[in-house]
Design a protein around this motif. Structure first.
Motif, short mmCIF file in Angstrom:
data_model
loop_
_atom_site.label_atom_id
_atom_site.label_comp_id
_atom_site.label_asym_id
_atom_site.label_seq_id
_atom_site.Cartn_x
_atom_site.Cartn_y
_atom_site.Cartn_z
N MET A 131 -0.86 5.29 8.87
CA MET A 131 -1.20 5.42 8.08
C MET A 131 -1.72 4.18 6.60
O MET A 131 -0.34 3.61 6.35
N LEU A 132 -2.57 3.94 5.42
CA LEU A 132 -2.73 3.34 4.82
C LEU A 132 -1.26 3.88 3.73
O LEU A 132 -0.70 3.26 3.05
N GLU A 133 -1.20 5.30 3.16
CA GLU A 133 -0.22 5.68 2.25
C GLU A 133 -0.40 5.18 1.28
O GLU A 133 -0.90 6.77 0.43
N SER A 134 -0.76 4.51 0.66
CA SER A 134 -0.86 3.65 -0.55
C SER A 134 -1.58 3.06 -0.63
O SER A 134 -0.98 1.25 -0.36
N ALA A 135 -2.44 2.94 -1.69
CA ALA A 135 -2.99 1.34 -2.49
C ALA A 135 -2.16 0.62 -3.73
O ALA A 135 -2.55 -0.18 -3.73
N ALA A 136 -1.46 1.50 -3.99
CA ALA A 136 -0.54 0.54 -4.94
C ALA A 136 0.56 -0.33 -4.74
O ALA A 136 1.89 -0.07 -4.14
N ASP A 137 0.60 -1.76 -5.12
CA ASP A 137 1.70 -2.74 -4.96
C ASP A 137 2.68 -1.86 -5.34
O ASP A 137 4.02 -2.46 -5.00
N ARG A 138 2.64 -1.37 -7.03
CA ARG A 138 4.00 -0.96 -6.79
C ARG A 138 5.08 -0.48 -6.42
O ARG A 138 6.06 -0.50 -7.67
N LEU A 139 4.20 0.33 -5.69
CA LEU A 139 5.43 1.35 -4.38
C LEU A 139 5.91 0.33 -4.07
O LEU A 139 6.98 0.78 -3.61
N CYS A 140 6.19 -1.10 -3.67
CA CYS A 140 6.42 -1.82 -3.30
C CYS A 140 7.95 -2.32 -3.97
O CYS A 140 8.48 -3.48 -3.16
N GLU A 141 7.74 -2.79 -5.21
CA GLU A 141 8.74 -2.45 -6.54
C GLU A 141 9.87 -2.06 -5.97
O GLU A 141 10.22 -1.46 -5.20
N ARG A 142 11.25 -2.69 -6.24
CA ARG A 142 11.76 -2.35 -6.27
C ARG A 142 12.29 -1.12 -7.18
O ARG A 142 12.13 -0.40 -8.10
N GLY A 143 12.97 0.15 -6.50
CA GLY A 143 13.13 1.21 -7.37
C GLY A 143 11.81 2.22 -6.71
O GLY A 143 12.03 3.13 -6.30
N GLY A 144 11.20 1.72 -5.56
CA GLY A 144 9.90 1.98 -5.39
C GLY A 144 10.53 2.61 -4.13
O GLY A 144 10.92 2.18 -3.33
N PRO A 145 9.74 3.82 -3.85
CA PRO A 145 9.88 3.92 -2.40
C PRO A 145 9.20 2.93 -1.09
O PRO A 145 9.76 3.47 -0.11
N HIS A 146 8.76 2.25 -1.05
CA HIS A 146 8.55 1.55 -0.26
C HIS A 146 8.84 -0.33 -0.21
O HIS A 146 8.54 -1.08 0.37
N HIS A 147 10.13 0.14 -0.97
CA HIS A 147 10.90 -1.38 -1.55
C HIS A 147 11.68 -1.45 -0.01
O HIS A 147 12.24 -1.48 0.34
N GLY B 146 2.07 12.61 -3.72
CA GLY B 146 3.54 12.64 -4.52
C GLY B 146 4.53 11.63 -4.19
O GLY B 146 5.38 11.77 -4.47
N ILE B 147 4.19 10.47 -4.01
CA ILE B 147 5.99 9.02 -3.28
C ILE B 147 5.82 8.38 -5.24
O ILE B 147 6.56 7.47 -4.62
N GLY B 148 5.31 9.36 -6.27
CA GLY B 148 4.88 8.50 -7.48
C GLY B 148 3.79 7.69 -7.66
O GLY B 148 3.85 7.34 -8.52
N GLU B 149 2.61 7.58 -6.64
CA GLU B 149 1.33 7.68 -6.81
C GLU B 149 0.82 7.86 -7.64
O GLU B 149 0.84 9.26 -7.76
N THR B 150 -1.09 8.05 -8.49
CA THR B 150 -1.78 8.67 -9.31
C THR B 150 -2.70 8.73 -9.18
O THR B 150 -3.45 8.26 -7.82
N ARG B 151 -3.24 10.27 -9.70
CA ARG B 151 -5.11 10.14 -9.08
C ARG B 151 -5.58 9.11 -8.94
O ARG B 151 -6.30 8.69 -8.23
N ASP B 152 -5.81 8.55 -9.68
CA ASP B 152 -6.35 7.15 -9.76
C ASP B 152 -6.31 6.13 -8.80
O ASP B 152 -7.18 5.37 -8.03
N GLU B 153 -4.88 5.55 -8.32
CA GLU B 153 -4.44 5.23 -7.26
C GLU B 153 -4.76 6.06 -5.99
O GLU B 153 -5.20 5.49 -4.94
#
Length: 782
Positions: free
Chosen positions: A164-180, A211-218
């Protein structure tokens, strides 16, 4: 329009169009690619290890060593799960495991060492290989981020893989994000891994977790990134749109779950980004009560569903009952069909996408559409066929449906005397469920219109005068040489005297026909075939000689240096009265190049049959199906027969011959299927009746391949003839069929009496046999 402009237009449509328009566009794209079928894979879930070096904030699958009874399932654990799945009819073994746990946990390293392996991938390769070899299930591997070397090792023990790619949003790997704290969840890392799977030519699954914090555009960014990889490599087979579920005990336990609107919009967006080329999936166990809405959003696949194991990633979410899901699909006008873990497009191109060790098992488990094989029946098996009189498909009462549009077009064409369209016939062959039942009923209506209720049969005897053959047809278990002896028969040659004696014996037992065919013996010439006809006529002047396939005709003519039509006239002068339309196999040179590359090609077969008609020798017509062929090949075959008959009018009947696989060389090498499924067998007779309507009046079922009861079931599917009693039939028996060796007329008439159908003995050319003295009841064995 450039790709960038097209993507911008799509973004604009998805952003501004009303949801109803978005969903309608997605359904149109889905239906144009997949028709009425929705698919799933029957699987077992094998959680090889729940240790993982990543710490995703929503996950309950990954656990620390203290939370597990043992770090890894043992090989016995794995095989016990797989065997339970095989016993329950599963075809997929889903291996899900944490990402490189040995890099984080000493317990993982120690456990692997005790098992005799250095890494998790080492162990995974071993147990997946054992599952494939010992249970026949097809492994699908979700092992996280892998290297090209890992893919090279796992490809020979799996039919597909996924990440699963899950998301292409790097910001979800930042501190406080689901993938940190989860290095393997970095979008660039995962996209590179998915690209490497494409370079390794692995059928691959990916998707989004929404639904893990990403937007529709992301989400659109992620879908377009996956599409770009697929455009380069062609390896993505499905995109999963999985909705986040908040789980107690995780850091995101209180996070809001995505709304149904968000889920449905994302499914539709994925469909429109990828069009009809890929499956779009969403897990049904995460969405109870939303099944109809998911279908309306453009979904075509439900993923894996297990009758044996829980969803270890979402243990709180039970799988739906497959029967209940099928009913919900039917309520929306769709049929639920089982697929393999490798999707049909990849099954159809195994040389590119499947390792040879995996290909053999995939081929054995697949049907002609590349989906999962239905049931355990194969042509020639001793077990009864699923169909029965009044219910040819064996599916019970079919729900009322609107008539299949391709069927309507085909019927309109043939009733008007027009050739039906290739696309329409091909679509009929892939019909399932109620649509298939509608096709069967329509075919039987045409049978009733043309032939009435009477069922015909002939009293005849097969005489296979030699099984020695210089040709190397890959499907044939009958032909033998000194180095190619089969398991049932040894090489033999019947003398002309023996052929004549068998013909006389058949006449005295009531036969009106002998069917003469054999291998192409290296010493045979056209004179041999002429002498065989003389021997039969000398022993039995009134016997109808139905003999010599187009291959034998071609060989005989060439050996004498005579044109085919001249040689046919010579045979006719010696008593030949008709030809069996065998050696046709599939009248498509794409298939013939695999089955019989040194045999007559399609054009030659058609020319020889036409020449026979031209000199006054009628023929039958056959198709041998269910091996390496596909519905498009069947369609081309039927249309070739229809066109030939429109020119010559010499074909007496159409005889589908389901491939008997057991002793066939091409099957034993793992290159052919186990013959057609029962549904495919029924549809071949029914679609044959429809496609040939107005040209060929008689459709015959082969009891040798189907069993007498199976053949009788097809009398409600467009069939009006049961062929002959075939005293001493041996070709199907050589291939492994349990049927054959002959029937008595009483056997046929008893079955027809139970059905309330009149029986009529016929001649080869569908006339009425002249009255004769009572015949002896039995023949000596061949």
């Amino acid at each position: 329009m450039t790709a960038a402009l097209a993507d911008a237009a799509l973004r604009g449509f998805l952003t501004t169009a009303p949801p109803s328009e978005v969903f309608a566009a997605a359904r149109t794209a889905r239906d144009s690619a997949f028709g009425s079928s929705l698919t799933y894979s029957r699987k077992v879930f094998i959680p090889l290890t729940q240790l993982c070096r990543d710490v995703c904030h929503y996950c309950t699958f990954a656990k620390a060593p203290r939370g597990l009874a043992k770090p890894y399932l043992t090989p016995d654990d794995v095989l016990d799960i797989a065997r339970a799945g095989a016993a329950a009819g599963c075809k997929e073994a889903l291996f899900t495991l944490g990402d490189k746990p040995e890099l984080r946990y000493a317990k993982a390293r120690e456990a692997l060492a005790e098992l005799g392996f250095a890494t998790t991938v080492d162990y995974l390769e071993h147990v997946a290989g054992r599952v494939l070899k010992e249970t026949g299930l097809l492994p699908h591997i979700n092992a996280g981020v892998l290297s090209p070397q890992d893919y090279a090792r796992l490809r020979p023990v799996s039919a597909s893989m996924g990440l699963m790619l899950e998301s292409a949003a790097d910001r979800l790997c930042e501190r406080g994000g689901p993938h940190h704290g989860s290095p393997d969840k970095a979008p660039a890392v995962r996209l590179a891994t998915i690209a490497q799977a494409g370079e390794a030519q692995i059928p691959f699954t990916s998707g989004l977790l929404i639904g893990i914090g990403e937007t529709r555009d992301e989400r659109l960014d992620a879908l377009l990134a996956l599409r770009d990889l697929h455009d380069r490599h062609g390896h993505l087979q499905e995109i999963i749109i999985q909705n986040f579920r908040a789980k107690p005990g995780t850091r995101m336990a209180a996070a809001p779950e995505p709304s149904e609107d968000e889920l449905l919009w994302t499914i539709a967006a994925a469909r429109l980004v990828f069009g009809g080329g890929l499956s779009i999936q969403s897990p049904p166990n995460l969405n109870p009560g939303r099944i109809e809405a998911l279908i309306d959003a453009g979904l075509d696949d439900w993923g894996g569903i297990s009758p044996v194991t829980i969803d270890h990633v979402n243990p709180e979410a039970p799988w739906p009952e497959i029967e209940g899901l099928a009913a919900q699909c039917a309520g929306k006008g769709h049929v639920l069909a089982e697929r393999l873990t490798a999707h049909p497009r990849f099954v159809a191109d195994p040389e590119r996408w499947l390792d040879p060790a995996v290909r053999k098992r995939v081929t054995a488990l697949s049907d002609a559409d590349g989906l999962g094989r239905e049931g355990s029946w194969s042509p020639g098996v001793a077990a009864p066929a699923p169909g029965r009189p009044g219910d040819p498909l064996g599916m019970g009462p079919a729900p009322a449906i609107a008539r299949h549009r391709a069927l309507e077009r085909c019927l309109a064409d043939v009733e008007a005397g027009r050739e039906p369209q290739t696309t329409d016939i091909t679509e009929l062959f892939s019909a399932r469920g109620a649509a298939a039942a509608d096709i069967v009923a329509a075919a039987d209506g045409l049978r009733r219109q043309v032939c009435g209720e009477t069922v015909t049969y002939a009293i005849n005897r097969n005489i296979n005068y030699t099984n020695i053959c210089t040709f190397s047809c890959s499907f044939c278990a009958f032909s033998k040489t000194s180095t190619k002896a089969g398991t049932r028969d040894r090489p033999y040659v019947l003398s002309h005297e023996e052929v004549g004696a068998r013909a006389l014996e058949a006449w005295e037992a009531g036969a009106t026909e002998v069917c003469l065919q054999g291998g192409i013996h290296p010493s045979y010439t056209g004179e041999t075939y002429l002498s065989i006809c003389r021997a039969v006529k000398a022993a039995c002047p009134d016997m109808h000689i139905h003999a010599f396939s187009p291959l034998e005709i071609a060989h005989g003519a060439a050996s004498l240096g005579r044109p085919v039509d001249d040689f046919l006239r010579m045979l006719k002068d010696e008593g030949l009265a008709s030809l069996p339309g065998t050696a046709a196999e599939i009248l498509d040179d794409e298939v013939r190049a695999i089955l019989c590359p040194d045999k007559v090609d399609t054009a030659q077969w058609l020319a020889i049959i036409a020449a026979a008609h031209g000199v006054g020798l009628p023929t039958t017509s056959t198709i041998m199906f269910g091996h390496v062929d596909r519905p498009i090949h069947w369609t081309r075959h039927l249309l070739a027969l229809r066109r030939l008959q429109a020119r010559t009018g010499g074909i007496t009947e159409f005889v589908p011959l389901p491939f008997v696989h057991m002793q066939s060389p091409i099957y034993l090498r793992g290159l052919a299927r186990k013959g057609p499924t029962w549904r495919e067998s029924v549809l071949m007779h029914a679609v044959g009746r429809i496609a040939l309507h107005g040209e060929i009046s008689n459709v015959q079922a082969s009891w040798v391949k189907l069993g007498l009861e199976g053949a009788a079931a097809l009398l409600d599917a467009g069939v009006n003839d049961l062929g002959g009693v075939l005293m001493n039939e041996s070709i199907s028996r050589a291939a492994g069929a349990a049927h054959g060796q002959g029937l008595e007329r009483e056997d046929i008439e008893a079955v027809l009496a139970r059905m309330g159908r009149p029986a009529r003995q016929r001649t080869t050319l569908y006339g009425t046999p002249a009255p004769r003295p009572s015949a002896a009841p039995e023949l000596a064995p061949a």
